[in-house]
Design a protein around this motif. Structure first.
Motif, short mmCIF file in Angstrom:
data_model
loop_
_atom_site.label_atom_id
_atom_site.label_comp_id
_atom_site.label_asym_id
_atom_site.label_seq_id
_atom_site.Cartn_x
_atom_site.Cartn_y
_atom_site.Cartn_z
N ILE A 251 0.98 -1.22 -0.11
CA ILE A 251 -0.28 -0.26 0.18
C ILE A 251 1.00 0.89 0.13
O ILE A 251 2.16 1.13 0.22
N HIS A 252 0.16 2.19 -0.12
CA HIS A 252 0.71 3.71 -0.56
C HIS A 252 1.78 3.84 0.93
O HIS A 252 2.72 4.74 1.11
N THR A 253 1.27 4.35 2.15
CA THR A 253 1.84 4.28 3.18
C THR A 253 2.94 3.53 3.43
O THR A 253 3.86 4.08 3.68
N ALA A 254 2.72 2.14 3.16
CA ALA A 254 3.94 0.79 2.89
C ALA A 254 5.78 2.17 2.60
O ALA A 254 6.40 2.39 3.04
N LEU A 255 4.67 2.19 0.99
CA LEU A 255 6.13 2.02 0.40
C LEU A 255 6.58 3.87 0.95
O LEU A 255 7.98 4.12 0.52
N ALA A 256 5.42 5.40 1.34
CA ALA A 256 6.49 6.11 1.75
C ALA A 256 6.27 6.20 2.63
O ALA A 256 6.54 7.23 3.63
N GLY A 257 6.48 4.81 3.42
CA GLY A 257 6.47 5.14 5.33
C GLY A 257 8.45 4.18 5.26
O GLY A 257 8.88 4.25 4.70
N CYS A 258 8.49 3.20 5.81
CA CYS A 258 9.30 2.39 6.43
C CYS A 258 9.77 1.89 5.33
O CYS A 258 10.50 0.20 5.65
N LEU A 259 8.80 0.84 4.12
CA LEU A 259 9.08 -0.22 3.53
C LEU A 259 10.83 0.02 2.61
O LEU A 259 11.15 -0.86 3.10
N PRO A 260 10.77 1.55 2.29
CA PRO A 260 12.27 1.25 1.71
C PRO A 260 13.18 1.20 2.28
O PRO A 260 14.22 0.21 2.25
N ALA A 261 13.53 1.19 4.00
CA ALA A 261 14.59 1.61 4.47
C ALA A 261 14.27 -0.56 5.21
O ALA A 261 15.89 -0.85 5.13
N ALA A 262 13.51 -0.79 5.69
CA ALA A 262 13.22 -2.31 5.44
C ALA A 262 14.45 -3.22 3.79
O ALA A 262 14.51 -3.94 4.24
N LEU A 263 13.86 -2.68 3.30
CA LEU A 263 14.21 -3.75 1.81
C LEU A 263 15.35 -2.86 1.88
O LEU A 263 16.36 -3.80 0.67
N ALA A 264 16.34 -2.29 2.42
CA ALA A 264 17.50 -1.91 2.28
C ALA A 264 17.74 -2.78 2.97
O ALA A 264 19.17 -3.27 2.28
N ALA A 265 17.81 -2.85 4.39
CA ALA A 265 18.16 -3.26 4.75
C ALA A 265 17.86 -5.41 4.31
O ALA A 265 19.29 -6.02 5.03
N LEU A 266 16.62 -5.72 4.17
CA LEU A 266 17.07 -6.91 3.47
C LEU A 266 17.90 -7.22 2.63
O LEU A 266 18.62 -8.73 2.53
N GLY A 267 17.74 -6.09 1.47
CA GLY A 267 18.76 -6.29 0.04
C GLY A 267 20.54 -6.51 1.18
O GLY A 267 21.39 -7.58 0.53
N THR A 268 21.03 -5.54 2.12
CA THR A 268 22.02 -5.65 2.01
C THR A 268 22.48 -7.41 3.01
O THR A 268 23.18 -7.76 2.93
N GLU A 269 21.49 -7.76 3.89
CA GLU A 269 21.94 -8.70 4.65
C GLU A 269 21.78 -9.93 3.62
O GLU A 269 21.92 -10.89 3.42
N HIS A 270 20.28 -9.71 2.98
CA HIS A 270 20.79 -11.59 1.55
C HIS A 270 20.59 -10.78 -0.10
O HIS A 270 19.90 -10.54 -0.36
N PRO A 271 21.93 -10.33 -0.47
CA PRO A 271 22.37 -9.97 -1.70
C PRO A 271 21.64 -10.49 -2.87
O PRO A 271 21.44 -10.37 -4.14
N HIS A 272 21.23 -11.75 -2.36
CA HIS A 272 21.26 -12.67 -4.16
C HIS A 272 19.42 -12.68 -4.11
O HIS A 272 18.86 -13.99 -4.28
N LEU A 273 19.07 -12.09 -2.92
CA LEU A 273 17.45 -11.94 -3.03
C LEU A 273 16.90 -10.93 -4.22
O LEU A 273 16.93 -9.99 -3.62
N ARG A 274 15.87 -12.02 -4.77
CA ARG A 274 16.20 -10.21 -5.71
C ARG A 274 14.25 -10.40 -5.02
O ARG A 274 13.37 -11.44 -5.07
N LEU A 275 14.16 -8.70 -5.37
CA LEU A 275 12.40 -8.50 -4.80
C LEU A 275 12.16 -7.87 -5.90
O LEU A 275 12.75 -6.22 -6.72
N THR A 276 10.78 -7.67 -6.29
CA THR A 276 10.02 -6.52 -7.10
C THR A 276 9.26 -6.47 -6.51
O THR A 276 8.47 -6.66 -5.89
N ILE A 277 8.55 -4.99 -6.41
CA ILE A 277 7.29 -4.68 -6.20
C ILE A 277 6.33 -3.63 -7.16
O ILE A 277 6.91 -3.09 -7.75
N ALA A 278 4.99 -3.66 -6.33
CA ALA A 278 3.73 -3.30 -7.17
C ALA A 278 3.23 -2.54 -5.99
O ALA A 278 2.87 -3.23 -4.70
#
Length: 292
Positions: free
Chosen positions: A97-124
C-alpha cells in the motif's frame, strides 16, 4: 511441459486474454498460442473453450491453473530452501500500500537487500483489496496491506506488522481550529469507499454521527492531499507517521477519539511456499516500523 508454459497459462487466467497475457510475459500472441497447444497436447484435453469470442477456461483448464500455481510456487521457493541457513536466495514479488511505500518499506527493503544480496525483489503498489486479490491469484507472492476487511479473498493468512493512524487533513488556514467539528461544515473530499480504508472512514463517520458534505471521492492519497492543499476541502486519510511529519502547507489532527487506527499486515497464501522469504520480509518491516 515447461515452467514457462505454466507461467503463460497463469498469465492468461489472470489477464483474461491471449493478447494481454502475451504482453505480460513478453511473448508474441502466436508463441502464447503454441505454448497453450503444447500444454493441451501434454494433458490430452482442451484447457480453453474457444467457441466464444474471449477464451474461457474449461473445467480441466481451471484444474490446470490451480496445479500450475502450486508448481510455480514450489519452484520459486526452492532457492529459498537450499540457500543455506543464513543467506536467502530466490525471487519475491511484493505488493504494498502507498503508506508503506512512503513510510518504513524503503528502509526495510534496503536492510533486507544488504543482508541477503542474492534475494531478488520486485515491488508493485496498489490498494489493499486489489493487492489481496493479486496474492490470491498468484500474481504476487506477498503483499503489505491493511488487515483483511470483508468481503475479501479466501485462502490468505496474515502476519501483523505495525499500526498506523487516520488523520484529518485541512488547509493551513484552519490551523488552531477544531478540525473534527469542521468536518461537518466544510466540503469533504472522501477516500474511495471501495477501498478498505474508505470503508473504515465511512464506518467511523457513522459511529460519530458526523454528516459530511462530500464534494469529490478519490482513490489516491496523493491526489486528496493536493486537493486539500489547493483549498478545495478537508479529508480523512490513513497516513504513516513519516508522512504526517513531512506534510507542508496543511494542518492535520487525529481522526476519532481515541484516534482511529488500522493494522498493517503481511498477506500470503495459506500454502506459504515462500515462507522463509516472507518471514524475512516481515521481520525487516517490523524492525523499521514507525514508532512515536
Amino acid at each position: 511441459m515447461s515452467l514457462r508454459a505454466l507461467r503463460t497459462l497463469l498469465a492468461i487466467a489472470q489477464h483474461g486474454s491471449f493478447v494481454r497475457a502475451a504482453e505480460a510475459v513478453h511473448l508474441t500472441q502466436s508463441a502464447v498460442s503454441l505454448q497453450v497447444k503444447s500444454l493441451e497436447d501434454d494433458f490430452n484435453t482442451h484447457l480453453f473453450d474457444r467457441s466464444r469470442r474471449v477464451p474461457v477456461l474449461t473445467d480441466a483448464g481451471h484444474v490446470a491453473v490451480e496445479r500450475a500455481r502450486e508448481i510455480i510456487a514450489l519452484y520459486d521457493g526452492i532457492a529459498a530452501e537450499i540457500g543455506g541457513d543464513s543467506e536467502l536466495r530466490g525471487r519475491l514479488k511484493i505488493g504494498a500500500i502507498h503508506t508503506a511505500l512512503a513510510g518504513c518499506l524503503p528502509a526495510a527493503l534496503a536492510a533486507l537487500g544488504t543482508e541477503h544480496p542474492h534475494l531478488r525483489l520486485t515491488i508493485a503498489s496498489g490498494m489493499s483489496a486489489e493487492l489481496a486479490a493479486r496474492v490470491e491469484t498468484g500474481e504476487l507472492d506477498v503483499a503489505i496491506t491493511t488487515e483483511l476487511v470483508k468481503p475479501h479473498p479466501y485462502g490468505l493468512v496474515s502476519t501483523a506488522l505495525y499500526e498506523e493512524g487516520f488523520w484529518i487533513v485541512a488547509p493551513q488556514a484552519y490551523a488552531g481550529q477544531d478540525l473534527q467539528a469542521l468536518l461537518a461544515q466544510q466540503p469533504f473530499i472522501r477516500f474511495d469507499r471501495r477501498a478498505w480504508a474508505g470503508r473504515t472512514i465511512e464506518r467511523e463517520l457513522r459511529r460519530m454521527r458526523l454528516r459530511v458534505q462530500t464534494s469529490m471521492e478519490l482513490d489516491s492519497q496523493e491526489a486528496i492531499i493536493q486537493m486539500v492543499a489547493g483549498g478545495l476541502g478537508m479529508s480523512v486519510i490513513p497516513l504513516a507517521w513519516a508522512q504526517v511529519q513531512r506534510l507542508t502547507g496543511l494542518v492535520c489532527a487525529p481522526f476519532g477519539t481515541p484516534q482511529t487506527t488500522r493494522r498493517v499486515v503481511l498477506l500470503e497464501r495459506e500454502d506459504r511456499a515462500l515462507g522463509r522469504l516472507a518471514a524475512a520480509l516481515a521481520h525487516a518491516v517490523s524492525a523499521h516500523a514507525p514508532t512515536r
